[in-house]
Scaffold this motif. Sequence first.
Motif, PDB file in Angstrom:
ATOM      1  N   LEU A   1       2.783   1.568  -3.439  1.00 51.52           N
ATOM      2  CA  LEU A   1       1.917   1.888  -4.574  1.00 51.52           C
ATOM      3  C   LEU A   1       1.266   3.264  -4.458  1.00 51.52           C
ATOM      4  O   LEU A   1       1.155   3.987  -5.445  1.00 51.52           O
ATOM      5  CB  LEU A   1       0.805   0.840  -4.709  1.00 51.52           C
ATOM      6  N   TYR A   2       0.822   3.591  -3.253  1.00 53.18           N
ATOM      7  CA  TYR A   2      -0.025   4.777  -3.105  1.00 53.18           C
ATOM      8  C   TYR A   2       0.559   5.852  -2.187  1.00 53.18           C
ATOM      9  O   TYR A   2      -0.008   6.930  -2.068  1.00 53.18           O
ATOM     10  CB  TYR A   2      -1.397   4.356  -2.578  1.00 53.18           C
TER      11      TYR A   2
ATOM     12  N   GLY B   1       4.834   6.568  -4.442  1.00 54.12           N
ATOM     13  CA  GLY B   1       3.941   6.002  -5.453  1.00 54.12           C
ATOM     14  C   GLY B   1       3.084   7.110  -6.054  1.00 54.12           C
ATOM     15  O   GLY B   1       3.590   8.080  -6.599  1.00 54.12           O
ATOM     16  N   LYS B   2       1.791   6.961  -5.883  1.00 54.14           N
ATOM     17  CA  LYS B   2       0.857   7.937  -6.437  1.00 54.14           C
ATOM     18  C   LYS B   2       0.681   9.169  -5.548  1.00 54.14           C
ATOM     19  O   LYS B   2       0.034  10.122  -5.942  1.00 54.14           O
ATOM     20  CB  LYS B   2      -0.493   7.271  -6.682  1.00 54.14           C
TER      21      LYS B   2
ATOM     22  N   GLU C   1      -1.015   9.484  -2.673  1.00 52.72           N
ATOM     23  CA  GLU C   1      -2.354   9.618  -2.115  1.00 52.72           C
ATOM     24  C   GLU C   1      -2.289   9.969  -0.627  1.00 52.72           C
ATOM     25  O   GLU C   1      -1.463   9.443   0.106  1.00 52.72           O
ATOM     26  CB  GLU C   1      -3.132   8.299  -2.262  1.00 52.72           C
TER      27      GLU C   1
ATOM     28  N   GLN D   1      -8.096   0.394  -3.116  1.00 50.62           N
ATOM     29  CA  GLN D   1      -6.638   0.408  -3.053  1.00 50.62           C
ATOM     30  C   GLN D   1      -6.126  -0.561  -1.993  1.00 50.62           C
ATOM     31  O   GLN D   1      -5.129  -1.245  -2.217  1.00 50.62           O
ATOM     32  CB  GLN D   1      -6.136   1.828  -2.773  1.00 50.62           C
ATOM     33  N   TRP D   2      -6.802  -0.651  -0.852  1.00 51.27           N
ATOM     34  CA  TRP D   2      -6.425  -1.637   0.166  1.00 51.27           C
ATOM     35  C   TRP D   2      -6.621  -3.048  -0.356  1.00 51.27           C
ATOM     36  O   TRP D   2      -5.801  -3.928  -0.121  1.00 51.27           O
ATOM     37  CB  TRP D   2      -7.223  -1.433   1.455  1.00 51.27           C
TER      38      TRP D   2
ATOM     39  N   LEU E   1      -6.048   6.173   1.496  1.00 53.73           N
ATOM     40  CA  LEU E   1      -6.297   5.047   0.597  1.00 53.73           C
ATOM     41  C   LEU E   1      -7.777   4.691   0.594  1.00 53.73           C
ATOM     42  O   LEU E   1      -8.431   4.728   1.629  1.00 53.73           O
ATOM     43  CB  LEU E   1      -5.488   3.819   1.029  1.00 53.73           C
ATOM     44  N   THR E   2      -8.256   4.325  -0.589  1.00 53.73           N
ATOM     45  CA  THR E   2      -9.642   3.883  -0.713  1.00 53.73           C
ATOM     46  C   THR E   2      -9.717   2.394  -0.389  1.00 53.73           C
ATOM     47  O   THR E   2      -8.690   1.703  -0.303  1.00 53.73           O
ATOM     48  CB  THR E   2     -10.156   4.106  -2.144  1.00 53.73           C
TER      49      THR E   2
ATOM     50  N   GLU F   1      -6.404  -4.050  -3.425  1.00 52.84           N
ATOM     51  CA  GLU F   1      -5.305  -4.313  -4.366  1.00 52.84           C
ATOM     52  C   GLU F   1      -4.017  -4.650  -3.610  1.00 52.84           C
ATOM     53  O   GLU F   1      -3.286  -5.561  -3.988  1.00 52.84           O
ATOM     54  CB  GLU F   1      -5.085  -3.113  -5.282  1.00 52.84           C
ATOM     55  N   ALA F   2      -3.752  -3.929  -2.547  1.00 55.33           N
ATOM     56  CA  ALA F   2      -2.559  -4.199  -1.737  1.00 55.33           C
ATOM     57  C   ALA F   2      -2.634  -5.591  -1.111  1.00 55.33           C
ATOM     58  O   ALA F   2      -1.634  -6.301  -1.034  1.00 55.33           O
ATOM     59  CB  ALA F   2      -2.402  -3.129  -0.661  1.00 55.33           C
TER      60      ALA F   2
ATOM     61  N   ALA G   1       0.835  -1.204   0.000  1.00 55.84           N
ATOM     62  CA  ALA G   1       0.000   0.000   0.000  1.00 55.84           C
ATOM     63  C   ALA G   1       0.870   1.254   0.000  1.00 55.84           C
ATOM     64  O   ALA G   1       0.620   2.194  -0.763  1.00 55.84           O
ATOM     65  CB  ALA G   1      -0.936  -0.007   1.207  1.00 55.84           C
TER      66      ALA G   1
END
Length: 55
Positions: free
Chosen positions: A14-15, A19-20, A22, A29-30, A25-26, A32-33, A11
């Motif tokens: 990536l985010y 990463g992005k 953010e 997104q969690w 995290l939505t 996906e992690a 997480a």
Amino acid sequence: MEHVAFTIENALKLYGINGKGEAWLTLDQWREAIKRSGYIESEIFMAVTKKKLAT
């Protein structure tokens, strides 16, 4: 516990800031992690192995 650490690591990579970028995290997104941590595959493998040992 290993998969919890991998989930958080994924997480953040990536985010997070590198990463992005953010701020929050939505839920997606969690999810996906969690998928990237290998937890789901591990649970499936353990269930199949346990079933085979029971027969």
